[in-house]
Design a protein around this motif. Structure first.
Motif, PDB file in Angstrom:
ATOM      1  N   ARG A   1       0.840  -1.174   0.000  1.00 35.47           N
ATOM      2  CA  ARG A   1       0.000   0.000   0.000  1.00 35.47           C
ATOM      3  C   ARG A   1       0.884   1.235   0.000  1.00 35.47           C
ATOM      4  NH1 ARG A   1      -3.663   1.886   5.020  1.00 35.47           N
ATOM      5  NH2 ARG A   1      -4.099   3.918   4.154  1.00 35.47           N
ATOM      6  N   ALA A   2       0.554   2.210  -0.767  1.00 32.34           N
ATOM      7  CA  ALA A   2       1.295   3.466  -0.827  1.00 32.34           C
ATOM      8  C   ALA A   2       0.780   4.427   0.236  1.00 32.34           C
ATOM      9  CB  ALA A   2       1.150   4.098  -2.201  1.00 32.34           C
ATOM     10  N   LEU A   3       1.711   5.093   0.905  1.00 29.79           N
ATOM     11  CA  LEU A   3       1.356   6.076   1.926  1.00 29.79           C
ATOM     12  C   LEU A   3       1.950   7.421   1.558  1.00 29.79           C
ATOM     13  CD1 LEU A   3       2.323   4.073   5.151  1.00 29.79           C
ATOM     14  CD2 LEU A   3       0.057   4.329   4.155  1.00 29.79           C
ATOM     15  N   ALA A   4       1.292   8.470   1.976  1.00 28.82           N
ATOM     16  CA  ALA A   4       1.853   9.810   1.801  1.00 28.82           C
ATOM     17  C   ALA A   4       2.967   9.992   2.821  1.00 28.82           C
ATOM     18  CB  ALA A   4       0.778  10.864   1.996  1.00 28.82           C
ATOM     19  N   TYR A   5       4.125  10.448   2.362  1.00 24.77           N
ATOM     20  CA  TYR A   5       5.264  10.676   3.241  1.00 24.77           C
ATOM     21  C   TYR A   5       5.021  11.921   4.088  1.00 24.77           C
ATOM     22  CZ  TYR A   5       9.842  12.075   4.846  1.00 24.77           C
ATOM     23  OH  TYR A   5      10.888  12.463   5.639  1.00 24.77           O
ATOM     24  N   ARG A   6       5.481  11.853   5.334  1.00 26.76           N
ATOM     25  CA  ARG A   6       5.477  13.036   6.186  1.00 26.76           C
ATOM     26  C   ARG A   6       6.775  13.062   6.990  1.00 26.76           C
ATOM     27  NH1 ARG A   6       2.183   9.396   8.557  1.00 26.76           N
ATOM     28  NH2 ARG A   6       2.528   8.999  10.748  1.00 26.76           N
ATOM     29  N   ASP A   7       7.268  14.250   7.267  1.00 26.63           N
ATOM     30  CA  ASP A   7       8.515  14.387   8.020  1.00 26.63           C
ATOM     31  C   ASP A   7       8.428  13.651   9.344  1.00 26.63           C
ATOM     32  OD1 ASP A   7       9.784  15.946   6.116  1.00 26.63           O
ATOM     33  OD2 ASP A   7       9.127  17.836   7.004  1.00 26.63           O
ATOM     34  N   GLY A   8       9.498  12.939   9.682  1.00 28.81           N
ATOM     35  CA  GLY A   8       9.562  12.222  10.949  1.00 28.81           C
ATOM     36  C   GLY A   8       8.942  10.837  10.918  1.00 28.81           C
ATOM     37  N   MET A   9       8.453  10.395   9.768  1.00 35.45           N
ATOM     38  CA  MET A   9       7.812   9.080   9.665  1.00 35.45           C
ATOM     39  C   MET A   9       8.851   7.977   9.856  1.00 35.45           C
ATOM     40  SD  MET A   9       5.616   7.545   6.482  1.00 35.45           S
ATOM     41  CE  MET A   9       3.924   7.767   6.975  1.00 35.45           C
ATOM     42  N   THR A  10       8.490   6.973  10.644  1.00 35.93           N
ATOM     43  CA  THR A  10       9.369   5.840  10.911  1.00 35.93           C
ATOM     44  C   THR A  10       8.760   4.553  10.355  1.00 35.93           C
ATOM     45  OG1 THR A  10       8.326   5.338  13.036  1.00 35.93           O
ATOM     46  CG2 THR A  10      10.173   6.910  13.070  1.00 35.93           C
ATOM     47  N   VAL A  11       9.543   3.497  10.409  1.00 30.30           N
ATOM     48  CA  VAL A  11       9.049   2.183   9.962  1.00 30.30           C
ATOM     49  C   VAL A  11       7.781   1.815  10.737  1.00 30.30           C
ATOM     50  CG1 VAL A  11       9.559  -0.289   9.985  1.00 30.30           C
ATOM     51  CG2 VAL A  11      11.274   1.322   9.168  1.00 30.30           C
ATOM     52  N   MET A  12       7.794   1.995  12.057  1.00 26.20           N
ATOM     53  CA  MET A  12       6.624   1.633  12.862  1.00 26.20           C
ATOM     54  C   MET A  12       5.411   2.470  12.478  1.00 26.20           C
ATOM     55  SD  MET A  12       5.286  -0.367  15.022  1.00 26.20           S
ATOM     56  CE  MET A  12       6.539  -1.174  15.954  1.00 26.20           C
ATOM     57  N   ASP A  13       5.588   3.760  12.229  1.00 21.30           N
ATOM     58  CA  ASP A  13       4.483   4.616  11.788  1.00 21.30           C
ATOM     59  C   ASP A  13       3.857   4.059  10.513  1.00 21.30           C
ATOM     60  OD1 ASP A  13       4.944   6.474  13.864  1.00 21.30           O
ATOM     61  OD2 ASP A  13       6.325   7.637  12.613  1.00 21.30           O
ATOM     62  N   ALA A  14       4.708   3.707   9.546  1.00 20.25           N
ATOM     63  CA  ALA A  14       4.220   3.201   8.260  1.00 20.25           C
ATOM     64  C   ALA A  14       3.496   1.872   8.440  1.00 20.25           C
ATOM     65  CB  ALA A  14       5.381   3.047   7.283  1.00 20.25           C
ATOM     66  N   LEU A  15       4.062   0.982   9.241  1.00 20.60           N
ATOM     67  CA  LEU A  15       3.418  -0.321   9.454  1.00 20.60           C
ATOM     68  C   LEU A  15       2.065  -0.174  10.124  1.00 20.60           C
ATOM     69  CD1 LEU A  15       6.500  -2.441  10.538  1.00 20.60           C
ATOM     70  CD2 LEU A  15       5.332  -2.468   8.329  1.00 20.60           C
ATOM     71  N   LEU A  16       1.979   0.688  11.122  1.00 20.04           N
ATOM     72  CA  LEU A  16       0.705   0.899  11.809  1.00 20.04           C
ATOM     73  C   LEU A  16      -0.328   1.516  10.876  1.00 20.04           C
ATOM     74  CD1 LEU A  16       1.973   2.152  15.266  1.00 20.04           C
ATOM     75  CD2 LEU A  16       0.871  -0.040  14.765  1.00 20.04           C
ATOM     76  N   GLU A  17       0.101   2.472  10.061  1.00 23.58           N
ATOM     77  CA  GLU A  17      -0.814   3.124   9.127  1.00 23.58           C
ATOM     78  C   GLU A  17      -1.338   2.154   8.069  1.00 23.58           C
ATOM     79  OE1 GLU A  17      -0.849   7.121   6.380  1.00 23.58           O
ATOM     80  OE2 GLU A  17       0.436   7.055   8.162  1.00 23.58           O
ATOM     81  N   CYS A  18      -0.534   1.162   7.718  1.00 24.55           N
ATOM     82  CA  CYS A  18      -0.933   0.170   6.713  1.00 24.55           C
ATOM     83  C   CYS A  18      -1.764  -0.968   7.309  1.00 24.55           C
ATOM     84  CB  CYS A  18       0.297  -0.432   6.051  1.00 24.55           C
ATOM     85  SG  CYS A  18       1.050   0.647   4.852  1.00 24.55           S
ATOM     86  N   GLY A  19      -1.842  -1.026   8.624  1.00 26.22           N
ATOM     87  CA  GLY A  19      -2.611  -2.100   9.236  1.00 26.22           C
ATOM     88  C   GLY A  19      -1.783  -3.332   9.563  1.00 26.22           C
ATOM     89  N   GLY A  20      -0.470  -3.208   9.505  1.00 23.48           N
ATOM     90  CA  GLY A  20       0.399  -4.323   9.874  1.00 23.48           C
ATOM     91  C   GLY A  20       0.699  -5.250   8.711  1.00 23.48           C
ATOM     92  N   PHE A  21       1.125  -6.453   9.067  1.00 16.97           N
ATOM     93  CA  PHE A  21       1.555  -7.448   8.088  1.00 16.97           C
ATOM     94  C   PHE A  21       0.439  -8.431   7.749  1.00 16.97           C
ATOM     95  CE2 PHE A  21       5.482  -6.217  10.233  1.00 16.97           C
ATOM     96  CZ  PHE A  21       6.340  -6.043   9.177  1.00 16.97           C
ATOM     97  N   THR A  22       0.582  -9.107   6.622  1.00 18.66           N
ATOM     98  CA  THR A  22      -0.314 -10.213   6.316  1.00 18.66           C
ATOM     99  C   THR A  22       0.113 -11.412   7.152  1.00 18.66           C
ATOM    100  OG1 THR A  22       1.019 -11.207   4.563  1.00 18.66           O
ATOM    101  CG2 THR A  22      -0.501  -9.429   3.916  1.00 18.66           C
TER     102      THR A  22
END
Length: 75
Positions: A1-22
């Protein structure tokens, strides 16, 4: 899933925003792929250890254009 980048974004932020792993993801075999000056860099991340609070150093600060790949597990 593509996410909009924002300053200060971390791996955990991205994973949480995507709903985690399959259910098939090998969470500790996760890679951040980054291109800088035409050179590809691959940063290994043990995302399961990060999510469980075992190794917070795995929470890589992302840059614009990075993408995260989680390998699939055989089990």
């Amino acid at each position: 899933r593509a996410l909009a980048y924002r300053d200060g974004m971390t791996v955990m932020d991205a994973l949480l925003e995507c709903g985690g792993f399959t259910k098939f993801a090998n969470k500790n075999d996760t890679t951040v792929v980054r291109r800088s000056n035409g050179v590809e860099e691959r940063i290994k991340v043990r995302a399961q250890d990060l999510a469980e609070g075992k190794d917070l150093s795995q929470n890589v600060l992302l840059r614009r254009g990075d993408y995260i790949i989680a390998s699939e597990s055989f089990f």
